[in-house]
Scaffold this motif. Structure first.
Motif, PDB file in Angstrom:
ATOM      1  N   VAL A  88      35.812 -13.281  15.604  1.00  0.00           N
ATOM      2  CA  VAL A  88      36.748 -13.014  14.638  1.00  0.00           C
ATOM      3  C   VAL A  88      37.470 -14.583  15.696  1.00  0.00           C
ATOM      4  N   LEU A 147      42.326  -8.391  17.203  1.00  0.00           N
ATOM      5  CA  LEU A 147      40.835  -7.411  17.323  1.00  0.00           C
ATOM      6  C   LEU A 147      41.752  -6.025  18.252  1.00  0.00           C
ATOM      7  N   VAL A 166      33.412  -9.687  22.759  1.00  0.00           N
ATOM      8  CA  VAL A 166      34.659 -10.265  21.505  1.00  0.00           C
ATOM      9  C   VAL A 166      34.314 -11.706  21.496  1.00  0.00           C
TER      10      VAL A 166
END
Length: 110
Positions: free
Chosen positions: A11, A17, A106
């Motif tokens: 991202v 998220l 992530v």
């Protein structure tokens, strides 16, 4: 007894998220849910927790940006992450009932 994380990904800075943690093999509603993260070359650190009574705690570096929640009907815990920064890049782990998941990556990068 297991917990399985999902929802990680790549991202851009400032993006969002939502991570999920699906539990099985135990009475989920009786246990707290904890999120930790581990960045490359660093120790695993606490991010957030929610008790069986829905009491929440946050690490100072995510307070105001991340929100932890749970849905006992779905045996699932969530971590909503907003205003993500490159420093949030890490593997995020869920734990509940003394059980850890495998983690979900992530990555926050432009």
């Amino acid at each position: 007894v297991q917990v399985v994380e999902s929802g990680g990904g790549l991202v851009q800075p400032g993006g969002s998220l939502r991570l999920s943690c699906v539990a099985s093999g135990f009475t989920f509603s009786r246990y707290g849910v904890n999120w930790y993260r581990q960045a490359p070359g660093k120790e695993r650190v606490f991010v957030a927790s929610i008790s069986s009574a829905h009491i929440t705690y946050y690490a100072s570096f995510v307070k105001g940006r991340f929100t932890i929640s749970r849905d006992n009907a779905k045996n699932t815990g969530y971590l909503q992450m907003n205003s993500l920064k490159p420093d949030d890049t890490a593997v995020y782990y869920c734990s509940s009932a003394n059980t850890w998941g495998q983690g979900t990556q992530v990555t926050v990068s432009s």
